[in-house]
Design a protein around this motif. Structure first.
Motif, mmCIF file in Angstrom:
data_model
loop_
_atom_site.group_PDB
_atom_site.id
_atom_site.type_symbol
_atom_site.label_atom_id
_atom_site.label_comp_id
_atom_site.label_asym_id
_atom_site.label_seq_id
_atom_site.Cartn_x
_atom_site.Cartn_y
_atom_site.Cartn_z
ATOM 1 N N PRO A 132 32.892 36.914 44.697
ATOM 2 C CA PRO A 132 33.987 35.544 44.749
ATOM 3 C C PRO A 132 34.437 35.201 46.147
ATOM 4 O O PRO A 132 34.347 34.091 46.555
ATOM 5 C CB PRO A 132 34.718 35.793 43.623
ATOM 6 N N SER A 133 34.846 36.319 46.736
ATOM 7 C CA SER A 133 35.389 35.959 48.074
ATOM 8 C C SER A 133 34.547 35.699 49.239
ATOM 9 O O SER A 133 34.895 35.098 50.033
ATOM 10 C CB SER A 133 36.116 37.136 48.553
ATOM 11 N N PHE A 134 33.124 36.107 49.056
ATOM 12 C CA PHE A 134 31.997 36.191 49.930
ATOM 13 C C PHE A 134 32.018 34.633 50.053
ATOM 14 O O PHE A 134 32.006 33.974 51.016
ATOM 15 C CB PHE A 134 31.036 36.994 49.751
ATOM 16 N N PHE A 135 31.688 33.905 48.625
ATOM 17 C CA PHE A 135 31.363 32.742 48.806
ATOM 18 C C PHE A 135 32.369 31.847 48.818
ATOM 19 O O PHE A 135 32.048 30.753 49.659
ATOM 20 C CB PHE A 135 30.607 32.412 47.349
ATOM 21 N N LYS A 136 33.715 32.286 48.737
ATOM 22 C CA LYS A 136 34.699 31.315 49.093
ATOM 23 C C LYS A 136 34.925 31.263 50.745
ATOM 24 O O LYS A 136 35.324 30.149 51.007
ATOM 25 C CB LYS A 136 36.024 31.727 48.417
ATOM 26 N N GLU A 137 34.766 32.424 51.232
ATOM 27 C CA GLU A 137 34.825 32.454 52.612
ATOM 28 C C GLU A 137 33.770 31.519 53.581
ATOM 29 O O GLU A 137 34.133 30.642 54.449
ATOM 30 C CB GLU A 137 34.909 33.944 53.268
ATOM 31 N N LEU A 138 32.583 31.561 52.864
ATOM 32 C CA LEU A 138 31.523 30.830 53.355
ATOM 33 C C LEU A 138 31.734 29.194 53.479
ATOM 34 O O LEU A 138 31.705 28.460 54.235
ATOM 35 C CB LEU A 138 30.276 31.041 52.820
ATOM 36 N N GLU A 139 32.513 29.073 52.145
ATOM 37 C CA GLU A 139 32.743 27.588 51.969
ATOM 38 C C GLU A 139 33.919 27.103 52.839
ATOM 39 O O GLU A 139 33.898 25.960 53.426
ATOM 40 C CB GLU A 139 33.053 27.280 50.458
ATOM 41 N N GLN A 140 34.741 27.925 53.036
ATOM 42 C CA GLN A 140 35.811 27.738 53.813
ATOM 43 C C GLN A 140 35.478 27.415 55.491
ATOM 44 O O GLN A 140 35.885 26.390 56.223
ATOM 45 C CB GLN A 140 36.969 28.753 53.940
ATOM 46 N N LEU A 141 34.490 28.256 55.904
ATOM 47 C CA LEU A 141 34.163 28.058 57.192
ATOM 48 C C LEU A 141 33.114 26.707 57.151
ATOM 49 O O LEU A 141 33.151 25.891 58.257
ATOM 50 C CB LEU A 141 33.024 29.122 57.751
ATOM 51 N N LYS A 142 32.464 26.354 56.115
ATOM 52 C CA LYS A 142 31.678 25.149 56.261
ATOM 53 C C LYS A 142 32.803 23.995 56.289
ATOM 54 O O LYS A 142 32.213 22.926 56.977
ATOM 55 C CB LYS A 142 30.726 25.207 54.854
ATOM 56 N N GLU A 143 33.603 23.977 55.404
ATOM 57 C CA GLU A 143 34.605 23.166 55.409
ATOM 58 C C GLU A 143 35.224 22.584 57.002
ATOM 59 O O GLU A 143 35.657 21.455 57.193
ATOM 60 C CB GLU A 143 35.827 23.154 54.570
ATOM 61 N N LYS A 144 35.185 23.659 57.789
ATOM 62 C CA LYS A 144 35.808 23.540 59.159
ATOM 63 C C LYS A 144 34.641 23.264 60.082
ATOM 64 O O LYS A 144 34.770 23.331 61.280
ATOM 65 C CB LYS A 144 36.369 24.760 59.658
ATOM 66 N N GLY A 145 33.466 22.952 59.693
ATOM 67 C CA GLY A 145 32.264 22.665 60.441
ATOM 68 C C GLY A 145 31.466 23.563 60.886
ATOM 69 O O GLY A 145 30.578 23.583 61.720
ATOM 70 N N LEU A 146 31.608 24.882 60.456
ATOM 71 C CA LEU A 146 30.809 25.971 60.977
ATOM 72 C C LEU A 146 29.510 26.258 60.232
ATOM 73 O O LEU A 146 29.750 26.482 59.048
ATOM 74 C CB LEU A 146 31.770 27.325 60.879
ATOM 75 N N ASN A 147 28.479 26.193 60.722
ATOM 76 C CA ASN A 147 27.245 26.169 60.113
ATOM 77 C C ASN A 147 26.860 27.562 59.856
ATOM 78 O O ASN A 147 26.317 28.151 60.968
ATOM 79 C CB ASN A 147 26.166 25.148 60.593
ATOM 80 N N THR A 148 26.663 28.188 58.818
ATOM 81 C CA THR A 148 26.524 29.952 58.868
ATOM 82 C C THR A 148 25.204 30.178 58.216
ATOM 83 O O THR A 148 24.688 31.144 58.113
ATOM 84 C CB THR A 148 27.407 30.476 57.963
ATOM 85 N N GLU A 149 24.228 29.057 57.916
ATOM 86 C CA GLU A 149 22.966 29.170 57.358
ATOM 87 C C GLU A 149 22.174 30.110 57.912
ATOM 88 O O GLU A 149 21.881 29.669 59.110
ATOM 89 C CB GLU A 149 22.376 27.499 56.952
ATOM 90 N N GLY A 150 21.685 31.059 57.413
ATOM 91 C CA GLY A 150 20.403 32.070 57.913
ATOM 92 C C GLY A 150 20.929 32.843 59.168
ATOM 93 O O GLY A 150 20.438 33.526 59.614
ATOM 94 N N ARG A 151 22.473 32.830 58.978
ATOM 95 C CA ARG A 151 23.121 33.895 60.124
ATOM 96 C C ARG A 151 24.086 35.031 59.370
ATOM 97 O O ARG A 151 24.808 35.702 60.206
ATOM 98 C CB ARG A 151 23.661 33.043 61.172
ATOM 99 N N ILE A 152 24.074 35.159 58.200
ATOM 100 C CA ILE A 152 24.701 36.113 57.340
ATOM 101 C C ILE A 152 24.011 36.813 56.638
ATOM 102 O O ILE A 152 23.390 36.165 55.736
ATOM 103 C CB ILE A 152 26.205 35.609 56.828
#
Length: 440
Positions: free
Chosen positions: A78-98
């Motif tokens: 759950p924390s993994f997905f939450k952290e990804l979502e928080q980074l996305k909300e700040k404009g950081l695109n993590t797709e394909g890089r984690i």
């Protein structure tokens, strides 16, 4: 062969490792985590945006860097997905890089519930965990304890739902027998959540060994991000007031299938005043240079010493070079990164711990027994302050002479070059010295 740089905390954590990882990630194609879990915490400030990282590697800020949570880590899904979502909300695109190694172990909600109960059992001997299921010591941390006892689950196993269900029920039943009605946990709820997580997790899971084999063959530049710090290492730290993994160089490499010969640089990160420019720690345990006075309060306030993960105020004290020499002998630093030099700008004088004495004798090494460490007499060198702003300075000779002398004293005493000097929270607030790698 690939070339790797390893960044490791040189004291009790909270030294500012995230910033140097962020800076160096622009020079590499792969950033790795080798131990720990989401009880870690790194803050990165860049482009006016502040990012808080916990489980995820800080190299995600570099859009060209692939990031891997390695086999030595434990993953709270759950924390993994939450952290990804928080980074996305700040404009950081993590797709394909984690990516997550399929050999990493699962940190269940069950373990977090048990962690808090084990702290209750310890009472006045409480270790001061983050209550995240993985930081308690005495090998009591539920996640790492289950891994060592061979009763935990790797990420690779949870895709066989029958295996996940049988093992989680067995673990929950065992803890229920131990804690009874104190255990406020519903195994049916967690199993139901994993039915939803499993299809979402698939794209992130990778076989780590072939991935790193390819990196070696392509002579990739690799950055390894250590979590916590050597004084929290379960073997070489202030046991039992430590974390539950080995966060020294040897432990980190045990969690990553890298040829040890690929390690070209080991950077120890320390605060420069009371937190390596000086020293800090969160939670219980010995802290010989702690200042329970106006000096400690000033460092805490000016340095904004609040834990990223815990929200707890950090204990503050003078820079302890006895600790640095101890962790250097464990890790073999090739360079030091001194952070938060600017926090010391307003001090008339600065003290630096250089010796420990116990019962009238000088100690030749950091004592293993915490009761001894808690009773040592600390000998200090007193250095003059500079009473000028170093905030944001980017050139060595822009620093006041006494600030340069302070850094040089650290180098001369430890025998380790200080290649990186932090002068503020932003990515650009850094002085590069003696062949240091500047961002591209």
């Amino acid at each position: 062969m690939a070339e790797a740089t390893l960044v490791v905390g040189a004291m009790w954590g909270d030294e500012g490792k995230g910033k140097i990882v962020d800076v160096l990630s622009s020079t590499v194609s792969l950033c790795l985590r080798g131990q720990g879990g989401h009880n870690a915490g790194h803050t990165i400030v860049t482009g006016g945006v502040t990012y808080d990282f916990h489980l995820l590697p800080s190299g995600l800020v570099n859009p060209n860097c692939l990031n891997l949570v390695g086999s030595g880590c434990v993953v709270h899904v759950p924390s993994f997905f939450k952290e990804l979502e928080q980074l996305k909300e700040k404009g950081l695109n993590t797709e394909g890089r984690i990516l997550l190694s399929d050999r990493a172990h699962v940190d269940f909600d069950l373990f977090q519930a048990v962690d808090g109960l084990e702290e209750v059992e310890l009472g006045k001997d409480s270790i001061g965990t983050t209550k995240k299921g993985l930081q308690a010591s005495n090998s009591r941390s539920p996640t790492f304890s289950c891994k060592a006892a061979r009763s935990g689950l790797m990420l690779a196993e949870i895709f066989e739902y029958e295996v996940l269900e049988a093992k989680l029920r067995r673990l929950a039943d065992g803890y229920k027998k131990r804690f009874g009605d104190l255990l406020k946990y519903d195994v049916e709820d967690e199993l139901a959540r994993f039915r939803e997580y499993i299809p979402k997790l698939g794209p992130y899971i990778v076989e780590e060994i072939p991935l790193l084999r390819s990196a070696k063959e392509n002579k990739a530049q690799i950055l390894i991000e250590g979590a916590q710090a050597t004084m929290l290492d379960i073997t070489y730290g202030t046991y039992p007031y430590v974390t539950s993994s080995n966060c020294s160089v040897g432990g980190i490499l045990a969690g990553l299938p890298l040829d040890w010969r690929s390690i070209k640089e080991v950077i120890g990160v320390m605060k420069v005043g009371l937190l390596l420019a000086y020293t800090t720690r969160v939670g219980s345990g010995p802290f010989p240079t702690e200042q329970l006075n106006e000096v400690g309060e000033k460092l805490q306030q000016v340095g904004r010493e609040i834990g990223v993960t815990t929200g707890r105020k950090r204990r503050c004290g003078w820079l302890d070079l006895v600790v640095i020499k101890h962790t250097h002998e464990v890790n073999g630093y090739t360079a030091l990164n001194l952070t938060k030099l600017d926090i010391l700008d307003d001090f008339d004088e600065l003290k630096v711990a250089t010796e420990y004495w116990f019962q009238g004798e000088k100690l030749e090494s950091l004592p293993a027994n915490c009761r001894t460490l808690d009773s040592v007499e600390v000998k200090y060198e007193t250095l003059p302050g500079w009473k000028q702003s170093t905030f944001g300075k980017r050139a060595w000779y822009d620093l006041p002479p006494n600030a340069r002398k302070y850094v040089e004293f650290i180098e001369n005493f430890t025998g380790i070059p200080v290649k990186y000097v932090g002068t503020g929270p932003d990515r650009d607030h850094m002085i590069y010295r003696q062949g240091a790698r500047a961002p591209q």
